[in-house]
Structures are given as C-alpha cells and as structure tokens.
Write an enzyme that holds these catalytic residues in place. Structure first.
Site, PDB file in Angstrom:
ATOM      1  N   ARG A   1     -15.207  11.917  -0.928  1.00 44.01           N
ATOM      2  CA  ARG A   1     -14.077  12.810  -0.634  1.00 44.01           C
ATOM      3  C   ARG A   1     -13.596  13.544  -1.881  1.00 44.01           C
ATOM      4  O   ARG A   1     -13.318  14.738  -1.837  1.00 44.01           O
ATOM      5  CB  ARG A   1     -12.934  12.000  -0.014  1.00 44.01           C
ATOM      6  CG  ARG A   1     -13.181  11.578   1.424  1.00 44.01           C
ATOM      7  CD  ARG A   1     -12.070  10.694   1.932  1.00 44.01           C
ATOM      8  NE  ARG A   1     -12.118   9.376   1.310  1.00 44.01           N
ATOM      9  CZ  ARG A   1     -11.141   8.467   1.385  1.00 44.01           C
ATOM     10  NH1 ARG A   1     -10.017   8.755   2.007  1.00 44.01           N
ATOM     11  NH2 ARG A   1     -11.283   7.289   0.803  1.00 44.01           N
TER      12      ARG A   1
ATOM     13  N   ASP B   1      -0.319   5.072   0.857  1.00 47.85           N
ATOM     14  CA  ASP B   1      -0.595   6.099   1.856  1.00 47.85           C
ATOM     15  C   ASP B   1      -0.509   5.555   3.276  1.00 47.85           C
ATOM     16  O   ASP B   1      -1.111   4.516   3.596  1.00 47.85           O
ATOM     17  CB  ASP B   1      -1.988   6.693   1.617  1.00 47.85           C
ATOM     18  CG  ASP B   1      -2.075   7.419   0.293  1.00 47.85           C
ATOM     19  OD1 ASP B   1      -1.818   8.623   0.260  1.00 47.85           O
ATOM     20  OD2 ASP B   1      -2.369   6.761  -0.727  1.00 47.85           O
TER      21      ASP B   1
ATOM     22  N   GLU C   1      -1.555  10.622   4.106  1.00 46.95           N
ATOM     23  CA  GLU C   1      -2.663  10.262   3.237  1.00 46.95           C
ATOM     24  C   GLU C   1      -2.783  11.381   2.197  1.00 46.95           C
ATOM     25  O   GLU C   1      -3.155  12.515   2.528  1.00 46.95           O
ATOM     26  CB  GLU C   1      -3.970  10.139   4.028  1.00 46.95           C
ATOM     27  CG  GLU C   1      -4.005   8.992   5.010  1.00 46.95           C
ATOM     28  CD  GLU C   1      -4.206   7.638   4.335  1.00 46.95           C
ATOM     29  OE1 GLU C   1      -4.760   7.608   3.213  1.00 46.95           O
ATOM     30  OE2 GLU C   1      -3.798   6.621   4.939  1.00 46.95           O
TER      31      GLU C   1
ATOM     32  N   ASN D   1      -8.735  -1.170   3.916  1.00 45.01           N
ATOM     33  CA  ASN D   1      -8.701  -1.316   2.466  1.00 45.01           C
ATOM     34  C   ASN D   1      -7.630  -2.312   2.015  1.00 45.01           C
ATOM     35  O   ASN D   1      -7.664  -2.796   0.886  1.00 45.01           O
ATOM     36  CB  ASN D   1      -8.449   0.051   1.817  1.00 45.01           C
ATOM     37  CG  ASN D   1      -8.669   0.048   0.327  1.00 45.01           C
ATOM     38  OD1 ASN D   1      -9.601  -0.583  -0.161  1.00 45.01           O
ATOM     39  ND2 ASN D   1      -7.830   0.758  -0.403  1.00 45.01           N
TER      40      ASN D   1
ATOM     41  N   GLY E   1      -5.202   2.788  -3.084  1.00 44.72           N
ATOM     42  CA  GLY E   1      -6.518   3.374  -3.265  1.00 44.72           C
ATOM     43  C   GLY E   1      -6.425   4.873  -3.467  1.00 44.72           C
ATOM     44  O   GLY E   1      -7.445   5.549  -3.582  1.00 44.72           O
TER      45      GLY E   1
ATOM     46  N   ASP F   1       0.852  -1.178   0.000  1.00 42.80           N
ATOM     47  CA  ASP F   1       0.000   0.000   0.000  1.00 42.80           C
ATOM     48  C   ASP F   1       0.898   1.242   0.000  1.00 42.80           C
ATOM     49  O   ASP F   1       2.077   1.168   0.370  1.00 42.80           O
ATOM     50  CB  ASP F   1      -0.868  -0.034   1.263  1.00 42.80           C
ATOM     51  CG  ASP F   1      -1.661   1.231   1.475  1.00 42.80           C
ATOM     52  OD1 ASP F   1      -2.356   1.661   0.536  1.00 42.80           O
ATOM     53  OD2 ASP F   1      -1.558   1.803   2.573  1.00 42.80           O
TER      54      ASP F   1
ATOM     55  N   LYS G   1      -7.205  -4.693  -4.899  1.00 44.08           N
ATOM     56  CA  LYS G   1      -5.854  -4.969  -4.396  1.00 44.08           C
ATOM     57  C   LYS G   1      -5.601  -6.475  -4.340  1.00 44.08           C
ATOM     58  O   LYS G   1      -4.532  -6.955  -4.721  1.00 44.08           O
ATOM     59  CB  LYS G   1      -5.661  -4.338  -3.018  1.00 44.08           C
ATOM     60  CG  LYS G   1      -5.576  -2.820  -3.048  1.00 44.08           C
ATOM     61  CD  LYS G   1      -5.178  -2.251  -1.696  1.00 44.08           C
ATOM     62  CE  LYS G   1      -4.961  -0.750  -1.781  1.00 44.08           C
ATOM     63  NZ  LYS G   1      -4.398  -0.180  -0.548  1.00 44.08           N
TER      64      LYS G   1
END
Length: 290
Positions: A125, A82, A89, A240, A170, A80, A214
């Site tokens: 967002r 972030d 992030e 996530n 993501g 991943d 993912k």
C-alpha cells in the site's frame, strides 16, 4: 469465579432491555451504573448465559459482556489507533489524496480481516503513495482525522487514575504523535514513512510494526511497570490487533472484524469507547469528561 455481566449502550439503556437481558442470563438482581449502563453479579456465569443475554438484546443497540470481578481494575491500557481511537484508516485517507484510495482500501480491508500478511500488505500500500507531497499528511490530519466518540474520556480518565496509557499502531508516527496528544496518551509507537525532498518515497523505514510488535510492546510495557499481562487491557478492531488482545488480561474488540471479535474477551459493537470504563469498574463520578 464471580463475574459481572455489564450492559452498555450509546444512548440511555431502558429498564425493559436491561431486565430482559439480565433475566435471560439468570441474574436475579441488577443495578444501574449510569443512564447508558447497568450490571449484575453473575456467579459462575458461562458463555451460554452471555449469549442468552445477547440474544435477548438482538433488537437493541446494547452490548453485553462478562468480566471477572477480581482484577477488574487494570494498570495499563494499550490501544490501536486506526478505526479504534480514531474513526478512519489513515493510510486510506492518504491514498485518497494520491488518487489510489480504492486500491489501497481494498488491501486494508483484507489485511484487517486477517486474509493478508500485514507486513506485505503495508509495503504494497505504501508503495502506491510514492511521490505524494509530505504536506498531504497534514491535510489528512486536519480534514479527515477525528477521535472516536468516548476516546478522550477513556484515555484521560485512566491517565488521571494512574493507569499507563499507550497508543500502538500499524499506521504512521505522523498521526500517532498528534492523536496521542489529542486523546491524552502517555506514549505512542507506529511505523515511519520515508520522506525525501518533501515527498513520500513509497517506503516504510524498517522495522515494520505489525501484529507481533504490538504484542511485544504490551510485554515491554508490562515489564517496565513490573506488572503481569493480566493487569493490562488492550483494544483494537482488526486482525493486526489479535496478538495483543489475546495477551492482555482484558482484550476488547471495538466494532471489530470477525477474526478479532471472536477471540476477544469483550466486544463493543454499539457503545462508544467510554464503555470500557464500565467494563473496568470505574465509577462515572471518577470520569474525566472530554
């Protein structure tokens, strides 16, 4: 099954802390791997013995993990971005430039805890970013994005050893492209922000890359390499990342939210990302320091 009980720390690991933890886990002998790491053979060790070692280290900034000795060396790293490979992030930092960081950060936090559907949370967002000049992304990259400690050493070492390294996020391709280059990843995948006339439209170009995507990326890379998921390691910090962490042979939670920490095979709560090399049995003299 023979396992290794591995202790790692962000600073030199004291002999006293190591001895106390290994004794609590019933390990008769141990060896030092590096100033910040040590391990012991733990034949038929179970969760209770691991938790005993962790309890013995409750006052120390030291991680304790059990890893099977067989198959310890992996062929694929999936990470991943972030709050894992980088310290922030990105969407929260973009939102700061748009003047909506508190609203966006609250949704990010809930999504990473697994309290919200990721796809819906991302759509919500990104909509708040509508109208922001695309140039702000470059400013976020230059001013806010930093690699996490140990990230480049981890990725470049594994790459030099012939391990396939993939960044899957993501977040957004604007950042994964740059982070992959900075850390040394062979490939990257992420979501794409829609831009029109130099400004963000507030939309993500479908399909959205989320939790299942993912896991699917992990499966696709395993198929390309003709390896089993057991030969992969996946690392992340939030809900996530849960599906890929559960699917990998070694799933690692890095300073993670409880939902992921409880499901992962290993946890790095204190150590930097280079500690993953100790879990994988890579001798320090083979590390590519970066």
């Amino acid at each position: 099954m023979t396992r290794a009980l591995v202790l790692t720390a962000p600073a030199p690991l004291s002999d006293a802390d190591a001895a106390r933890a290994f004794a609590a886990a019933g390990c008769a002998a141990w060896r030092r791997l590096a100033p910040e790491a040590a391990e012991a053979e733990a034949l038929d060790a179970d969760r209770a013995r691991l938790e005993a070692a962790r309890a013995a280290l409750a006052e120390a900034a030291v991680d304790a993990n059990l890893v099977p000795v067989e198959g310890r060396h992996k062929r694929l790293l999936l990470a991943d971005m972030d709050s894992t490979i980088i310290t922030v992030e990105c969407i929260d930092e973009i939102a700061d430039f748009a003047g909506v960081k508190p609203q966006v950060a609250a949704v990010t936090e809930a999504a990473m805890r697994g309290e919200l559907d990721f796809d819906g949370a991302l759509t919500e967002r990104v909509a708040l970013l509508a109208g922001l000049p695309e140039a702000a992304l470059g400013q976020v990259w230059r001013e806010r994005v930093r690699l996490s400690p140990g990230a480049a050493t981890l990725v470049r070492t594994l790459g030099a050893l012939g391990v396939e390294t993939a960044l899957v996020s993501g977040g957004f391709t604007f950042f994964t492209e740059r982070v992959a280059d900075a850390a040394g990843f062979a490939s990257h995948r992420a979501n794409r922000l829609e831009v029109a006339e130099g400004r963000l439209t507030g939309r993500v170009i479908p399909p959205i890359l989320g939790r299942e995507a993912k896991r699917e990326r992990l499966a696709a890379l395993c198929a390309e390499l003709a390896i089993a998921p057991a030969q992969a390691v996946a690392i992340g910090d939030g809900a996530n990342d849960l599906a890929m962490v559960e699917a990998a042979g070694l799933g690692v939670a890095y300073r993670a939210k409880p939902a992921l920490a409880e499901a992962a095979d290993a946890r790095l709560d204190h150590s930097d990302l280079s500690a993953l090399l100790h879990l994988m049995g890579v001798a320090p003299e083979r590390w590519v320091r970066a």
